[in-house]
Design an enzyme around this catalytic site. Structure first.
Site, short mmCIF file in Angstrom:
data_model
loop_
_atom_site.label_atom_id
_atom_site.label_comp_id
_atom_site.label_asym_id
_atom_site.label_seq_id
_atom_site.Cartn_x
_atom_site.Cartn_y
_atom_site.Cartn_z
N SER A 59 5.79 -6.39 -7.25
CA SER A 59 6.36 -7.69 -6.87
C SER A 59 5.52 -8.27 -5.76
O SER A 59 4.91 -7.53 -4.98
CB SER A 59 7.80 -7.51 -6.36
N TYR A 65 12.97 -3.01 -0.26
CA TYR A 65 12.54 -3.33 -1.63
C TYR A 65 11.03 -3.65 -1.62
O TYR A 65 10.28 -3.13 -2.46
CB TYR A 65 13.35 -4.53 -2.15
N LYS A 116 7.97 -1.77 -3.60
CA LYS A 116 7.09 -2.46 -4.56
C LYS A 116 5.61 -2.30 -4.16
O LYS A 116 4.73 -2.23 -5.01
CB LYS A 116 7.49 -3.93 -4.67
#
Ligand SMILES: NC(=O)c1ccc[n+]([C@@H]2O[C@H](COP(=O)([O-])OP(=O)(O)OC[C@H]3O[C@@H](n4cnc5c(N)ncnc54)[C@H](OP(=O)(O)O)[C@@H]3O)[C@@H](O)[C@H]2O)c1
Length: 251
Positions: free
Chosen positions: A143, A156, A160
């Site tokens: 991401s 998060y 990623k």
């Protein structure tokens, strides 16, 4: 160059969103698809949709945070089709919003287990036999949150970034055995995962303003890159992160 006919593609998190679109794109191009997510009925429905459209698909539920369920998934696919040629590590979680100063150990462990540890487990279960079968392609769903700082989804983003790093490391490890490993870093794509961002008119206006292509991503925007990275068209690309964000990170 884009031929994937007869290849077996295992895609985690393929009952919805980017994973489902990737499953359909690869199925349309002739690959045999293993649909997987936590819910068997949702996977069955997608596999049935693929078959109804003329493709080949089987379905097997698997929570990627469970090493045992990943083992069962890989054995099931080998039992059915005897090989895995394309692995798309797409399932992920983002259970918390807020600054890292308030992040609990449990939440951090959950994000890292489901997004990173699972990918290492799955790669180690699949890649030795993929290599023995002559090679293949692995795609990690990273991401742009792994490329930039953020005040709200830090854990998060770290997970990623780790997936992109994992792609580089596995590319070095398995390149000599004919396996290419790449990552895709999408910007905001219109799925359930990004619903809060996509549905807020204020955020939408901000996002469109800062993005050269002036729109959110659609699942097909990412599925096309999955197909490219899975096919001989990308035969000389490994260990890379392809950013697909409408230009958000370069503007
Ligand atoms: N959408 C975005 O803006 C965006 C941007 C950058 C990166 N990404 C990445 O793209 C990937 C897919 O996201 P998406 O937007 O397509 O999400 P989505 O529409 O919410 O779909 C997520 C898929 O993963 C499955 N799943 C969730 N947790 C799982 C688990 N623990 N084990 C196995 N399967 C699980 C879900 O099915 P079940 O509920 O049945 O398990 C579903 O099939 C993720 O890695 C995400 O980080 C998304």
């Amino acid at each position: 160059m884009f031929d994937v006919k007869g290849k077996v593609a295992l895609i985690t998190g393929s009952s919805r969103g980017i994973g489902k679109a990737s499953a359909f794109q690869l199925a349309r191009s002739g690959a045999r698809i293993v649909v997987s997510s936590r819910k068997q009925d949702a996977c069955d429905a997608v596999a049935e949709e693929i078959r109804a459209a003329g493709g080949e698909a089987i379905a097997k539920a698997c929570h990627v945070g469970s090493h045992q369920q990943l083992r069962d998934l890989v054995e099931h696919v080998h039992g059915q089709w005897g090989r895995i040629d394309i692995l798309v590590c797409n399932a992920a979680t983002n259970p918390v919003y807020g600054p890292l100063s308030t992040l609990s150990d449990d939440a951090f462990t959950k994000v890292m287990t489901v997004n990173v540890q699972s990918t290492i487990w799955l790669s180690n279960l699949v890649l030795p036999r993929m290599a023995a079968n002559g090679g293949g392609a692995v795609i990690m769903m990273s991401s742009i949150a792994g490329l930039r700082g953020t005040g709200v989804i830090g854990a998060y983003g770290m997970s990623k970034a780790a997936e992109a790093a994992l792609a580089r490391n596995l590319a070095v490890e398995w390149g000599p055995k004919g396996i290419r490993v790449n990552a895709i870093a999408p910007g905001i794509v219109r799925t359930d995962f990004a619903r809060e961002l996509v549905e807020s008119p204020e955020r939408r206006a901000q996002m469109e303003q800062r993005t050269p292509l002036r729109r959110f991503g659609e699942v097909e925007d990412i599925a096309g890159i999955v197909h490219f990275l899975a096919s001989p068209a990308s035969a000389y690309i490994t260990g890379q992160v392809i950013v697909a964000d409408g230009g958000e990170t370069i503007s």
